[in-house]
Motif scaffolding. Sequence first.
Motif, PDB file in Angstrom:
ATOM      1  N   VAL A  15      46.151  68.755 111.437  1.00 27.25           N
ATOM      2  CA  VAL A  15      46.643  69.939 110.722  1.00 27.25           C
ATOM      3  C   VAL A  15      47.346  70.946 111.631  1.00 27.25           C
ATOM      4  O   VAL A  15      48.124  71.779 111.165  1.00 27.25           O
ATOM      5  CB  VAL A  15      45.509  70.685 109.961  1.00 27.25           C
ATOM      6  CG1 VAL A  15      44.988  69.856 108.807  1.00 27.25           C
ATOM      7  CG2 VAL A  15      44.385  71.126 110.890  1.00 27.25           C
ATOM      8  N   HIS A  16      47.052  70.872 112.926  1.00 21.85           N
ATOM      9  CA  HIS A  16      47.633  71.870 113.826  1.00 21.85           C
ATOM     10  C   HIS A  16      49.056  71.510 114.265  1.00 21.85           C
ATOM     11  O   HIS A  16      49.448  70.350 114.237  1.00 21.85           O
ATOM     12  CB  HIS A  16      46.747  72.049 115.057  1.00 21.85           C
ATOM     13  CG  HIS A  16      45.498  72.812 114.748  1.00 21.85           C
ATOM     14  ND1 HIS A  16      45.527  74.126 114.309  1.00 21.85           N
ATOM     15  CD2 HIS A  16      44.197  72.454 114.789  1.00 21.85           C
ATOM     16  CE1 HIS A  16      44.275  74.531 114.109  1.00 21.85           C
ATOM     17  NE2 HIS A  16      43.457  73.547 114.378  1.00 21.85           N
TER      18      HIS A  16
ATOM     19  N   GLU B 293      42.029  68.727 105.129  1.00 20.29           N
ATOM     20  CA  GLU B 293      41.262  67.743 105.900  1.00 20.29           C
ATOM     21  C   GLU B 293      40.450  66.788 105.015  1.00 20.29           C
ATOM     22  O   GLU B 293      40.374  65.595 105.326  1.00 20.29           O
ATOM     23  CB  GLU B 293      40.425  68.459 106.964  1.00 20.29           C
ATOM     24  CG  GLU B 293      41.353  69.105 107.998  1.00 20.29           C
ATOM     25  CD  GLU B 293      40.670  69.725 109.202  1.00 20.29           C
ATOM     26  OE1 GLU B 293      39.484  70.087 109.096  1.00 20.29           O
ATOM     27  OE2 GLU B 293      41.332  69.853 110.246  1.00 20.29           O
TER      28      GLU B 293
ATOM     29  N   ARG C 252      42.187  63.854 113.207  1.00 24.13           N
ATOM     30  CA  ARG C 252      41.397  64.801 114.004  1.00 24.13           C
ATOM     31  C   ARG C 252      41.083  65.936 113.055  1.00 24.13           C
ATOM     32  O   ARG C 252      41.985  66.580 112.529  1.00 24.13           O
ATOM     33  CB  ARG C 252      42.225  65.267 115.212  1.00 24.13           C
ATOM     34  CG  ARG C 252      41.453  65.964 116.309  1.00 24.13           C
ATOM     35  CD  ARG C 252      40.943  67.311 115.897  1.00 24.13           C
ATOM     36  NE  ARG C 252      41.958  68.090 115.223  1.00 24.13           N
ATOM     37  CZ  ARG C 252      41.697  69.127 114.436  1.00 24.13           C
ATOM     38  NH1 ARG C 252      40.471  69.531 114.194  1.00 24.13           N
ATOM     39  NH2 ARG C 252      42.693  69.781 113.822  1.00 24.13           N
TER      40      ARG C 252
ATOM     41  N   SER D 212      38.000  69.127 111.783  1.00 25.32           N
ATOM     42  CA  SER D 212      36.862  69.944 112.151  1.00 25.32           C
ATOM     43  C   SER D 212      35.610  69.225 111.643  1.00 25.32           C
ATOM     44  O   SER D 212      35.661  68.517 110.631  1.00 25.32           O
ATOM     45  CB  SER D 212      37.028  71.302 111.467  1.00 25.32           C
ATOM     46  OG  SER D 212      35.837  72.022 111.492  1.00 25.32           O
TER      47      SER D 212
ATOM     48  N   ARG E 152      33.546  80.542 115.883  1.00 22.41           N
ATOM     49  CA  ARG E 152      34.268  81.102 114.733  1.00 22.41           C
ATOM     50  C   ARG E 152      33.749  82.487 114.378  1.00 22.41           C
ATOM     51  O   ARG E 152      32.543  82.731 114.398  1.00 22.41           O
ATOM     52  CB  ARG E 152      34.122  80.165 113.524  1.00 22.41           C
ATOM     53  CG  ARG E 152      34.671  78.784 113.780  1.00 22.41           C
ATOM     54  CD  ARG E 152      34.426  77.861 112.611  1.00 22.41           C
ATOM     55  NE  ARG E 152      35.313  78.140 111.476  1.00 22.41           N
ATOM     56  CZ  ARG E 152      36.434  77.473 111.209  1.00 22.41           C
ATOM     57  NH1 ARG E 152      36.828  76.489 111.993  1.00 22.41           N
ATOM     58  NH2 ARG E 152      37.158  77.774 110.153  1.00 22.41           N
TER      59      ARG E 152
ATOM     60  N   ARG F   5      38.066  82.987 102.631  1.00 21.63           N
ATOM     61  CA  ARG F   5      38.360  81.556 102.644  1.00 21.63           C
ATOM     62  C   ARG F   5      37.430  80.874 103.651  1.00 21.63           C
ATOM     63  O   ARG F   5      37.324  81.283 104.801  1.00 21.63           O
ATOM     64  CB  ARG F   5      39.814  81.326 103.056  1.00 21.63           C
ATOM     65  CG  ARG F   5      40.223  79.845 103.126  1.00 21.63           C
ATOM     66  CD  ARG F   5      40.005  79.254 104.505  1.00 21.63           C
ATOM     67  NE  ARG F   5      40.400  77.843 104.558  1.00 21.63           N
ATOM     68  CZ  ARG F   5      40.246  77.075 105.617  1.00 21.63           C
ATOM     69  NH1 ARG F   5      39.701  77.549 106.711  1.00 21.63           N
ATOM     70  NH2 ARG F   5      40.620  75.811 105.602  1.00 21.63           N
TER      71      ARG F   5
ATOM     72  N   GLN G 153      35.948  76.862 105.057  1.00 24.22           N
ATOM     73  CA  GLN G 153      36.305  75.446 105.125  1.00 24.22           C
ATOM     74  C   GLN G 153      35.642  74.713 103.961  1.00 24.22           C
ATOM     75  O   GLN G 153      34.689  75.225 103.358  1.00 24.22           O
ATOM     76  CB  GLN G 153      35.830  74.856 106.445  1.00 24.22           C
ATOM     77  CG  GLN G 153      36.636  75.354 107.626  1.00 24.22           C
ATOM     78  CD  GLN G 153      36.075  74.826 108.924  1.00 24.22           C
ATOM     79  OE1 GLN G 153      35.011  75.244 109.367  1.00 24.22           O
ATOM     80  NE2 GLN G 153      36.778  73.903 109.539  1.00 24.22           N
TER      81      GLN G 153
ATOM     82  N   PRO H 232      44.081  75.108 106.102  1.00 24.74           N
ATOM     83  CA  PRO H 232      44.258  76.108 107.161  1.00 24.74           C
ATOM     84  C   PRO H 232      45.685  76.625 107.282  1.00 24.74           C
ATOM     85  O   PRO H 232      45.905  77.753 107.691  1.00 24.74           O
ATOM     86  CB  PRO H 232      43.817  75.368 108.433  1.00 24.74           C
ATOM     87  CG  PRO H 232      43.837  73.920 108.085  1.00 24.74           C
ATOM     88  CD  PRO H 232      43.597  73.821 106.626  1.00 24.74           C
TER      89      PRO H 232
ATOM     90  N   ASN I  87      37.678  81.983 111.743  1.00 24.23           N
ATOM     91  CA  ASN I  87      38.124  80.915 112.644  1.00 24.23           C
ATOM     92  C   ASN I  87      38.015  81.363 114.101  1.00 24.23           C
ATOM     93  O   ASN I  87      37.624  82.502 114.381  1.00 24.23           O
ATOM     94  CB  ASN I  87      39.565  80.487 112.323  1.00 24.23           C
ATOM     95  CG  ASN I  87      39.694  78.965 112.314  1.00 24.23           C
ATOM     96  OD1 ASN I  87      39.244  78.317 113.259  1.00 24.23           O
ATOM     97  ND2 ASN I  87      40.269  78.425 111.273  1.00 24.23           N
ATOM     98  N   ASN I  88      38.379  80.458 114.991  1.00 29.32           N
ATOM     99  CA  ASN I  88      38.373  80.758 116.425  1.00 29.32           C
ATOM    100  C   ASN I  88      39.656  81.515 116.808  1.00 29.32           C
ATOM    101  O   ASN I  88      40.600  81.593 116.006  1.00 29.32           O
ATOM    102  CB  ASN I  88      38.244  79.443 117.204  1.00 29.32           C
ATOM    103  CG  ASN I  88      39.223  78.390 116.685  1.00 29.32           C
ATOM    104  OD1 ASN I  88      40.390  78.676 116.460  1.00 29.32           O
ATOM    105  ND2 ASN I  88      38.732  77.186 116.449  1.00 29.32           N
TER     106      ASN I  88
ATOM    107  N   THR J 177      43.143  79.380 116.357  1.00 26.72           N
ATOM    108  CA  THR J 177      43.686  79.160 115.011  1.00 26.72           C
ATOM    109  C   THR J 177      44.123  80.485 114.394  1.00 26.72           C
ATOM    110  O   THR J 177      45.180  80.574 113.754  1.00 26.72           O
ATOM    111  CB  THR J 177      42.648  78.452 114.108  1.00 26.72           C
ATOM    112  OG1 THR J 177      42.366  77.173 114.680  1.00 26.72           O
ATOM    113  CG2 THR J 177      43.167  78.247 112.697  1.00 26.72           C
TER     114      THR J 177
ATOM    115  N   GLU K 122      35.398  69.956 116.943  1.00 19.94           N
ATOM    116  CA  GLU K 122      36.389  69.081 116.307  1.00 19.94           C
ATOM    117  C   GLU K 122      35.867  67.658 116.446  1.00 19.94           C
ATOM    118  O   GLU K 122      35.103  67.363 117.375  1.00 19.94           O
ATOM    119  CB  GLU K 122      37.741  69.158 117.034  1.00 19.94           C
ATOM    120  CG  GLU K 122      38.219  70.549 117.395  1.00 19.94           C
ATOM    121  CD  GLU K 122      38.813  71.306 116.229  1.00 19.94           C
ATOM    122  OE1 GLU K 122      38.523  70.941 115.077  1.00 19.94           O
ATOM    123  OE2 GLU K 122      39.557  72.269 116.465  1.00 19.94           O
TER     124      GLU K 122
HETATM  125  C1  BDP Z   1      40.308  75.040 112.872  1.00 23.83           C
HETATM  126  C2  BDP Z   1      40.176  73.560 113.078  1.00 23.83           C
HETATM  127  C3  BDP Z   1      40.845  72.786 111.970  1.00 23.83           C
HETATM  128  C4  BDP Z   1      40.321  73.282 110.641  1.00 23.83           C
HETATM  129  C5  BDP Z   1      40.514  74.770 110.520  1.00 23.83           C
HETATM  130  C6  BDP Z   1      40.015  75.297 109.194  1.00 23.83           C
HETATM  131  O1  BDP Z   1      40.745  73.197 114.298  1.00 23.83           O
HETATM  132  O2  BDP Z   1      40.599  71.428 112.138  1.00 23.83           O
HETATM  133  O3  BDP Z   1      40.957  72.676 109.634  1.00 23.83           O
HETATM  134  O4  BDP Z   1      39.828  75.399 111.575  1.00 23.83           O
HETATM  135  O5  BDP Z   1      39.454  76.388 109.150  1.00 23.83           O
HETATM  136  O6  BDP Z   1      39.573  75.725 113.852  1.00 23.83           O
HETATM  137  O7  BDP Z   1      40.201  74.626 108.174  1.00 23.83           O
END
Ligand code: BDP
Length: 334
Positions: A34-35, A74, A90, A92, A153, A173, A175, A197, A214-215, A218, A241
Amino acid sequence: MKKTLTMLLALLMAACLFAVPASAAEITLQLSEVHADGYPTSLADLEFARLVKERTNGRIEIEVFTGGTLYGAEPDAIIALQNGSLGFTRVSASPVGNFVPAINAIQMPYLYKNKAHMWAVLNGEIGQGILSEIEKAPNSGLVGLAYYDAGSRSFYLTKEVHTVADLAGLKIRMQDNKMMLRMVELLGAIGVSGIGPNEVYSNIVTKVIDGAENNWPTYQNMGDYEAAKYYILDQHTRVPEILLASQAVMDSLSAEDQALIREIAVEVQAYEIEQWELKEKSSEEIVRAAGTTVIELTDEARAEFEEKMLPLYDEFGADYKDIIDQIKALGADF
Ligand code: BDP
């Protein structure tokens, strides 16, 4: 004469180009990410693909699709692995928890003292045991290849928040994981799922949600920091991940190729962690320089976040109590 020779040479080269197929690979598989390009996990995916190609002498080629161009959500990528239409993704660990509940045991809130504690667990017996649960779980159709880093996060919102009470009624929001949705409910907020995301930013701008969590990387890389300007450093979870493979696709490969793929995925972990550390620092710098309000919680406020989330241990961790207790006990060394 010289001219004729040059022309002949050019013709010969052109003929060679047509004679060699674009890809000499016997097996071509796809990997969904996704990134965007350049993000630590995207770099790790490419490194994984590069090493697989190199060590199979070009026999196995893995095409990496970044930016969610193949699957923006995902859970969809996970389903594609299950039905064998995708080789790797890949993701989360969070959405994997809906498919393989044991994964929730390593992503409970406030589980780890710090990063070193998490890595000791993930790369030790407990983490590896849970990773292998992914393929053992009945009908999972998934193989967990390796864990990669994703820091911790924290919530980010369009509103200033210093305490749990400040979150009341906010739409956040989360995951696609039932435990994560329940987490915000316990905080008195409203969890919103089904948003990829890459769609968080637009949903904040259009006020469908008040924020997300999130971190640093992201939050910065997706541009969300420009829409939700308060980053509340509550650091509620460390969700690693995971590089997943399709069980059906793995089964179609020789035992040697499967072993090689597993080995390379693990090998790439060190590279991803290196890239992660660099990106975590630079993302934090970018976000802070942009005038984002980074809110540090008081000890009291942080303790309240932790306390409110405690029921998750009973609701989602009861079957893994021994494991969770062991993880907590290991924390004494960190
Ligand atoms: C990010 C992850 C990603 C997730 C995303 C999320 O790297 O895989 O999809 O968060 O919040 O940190 O969906």
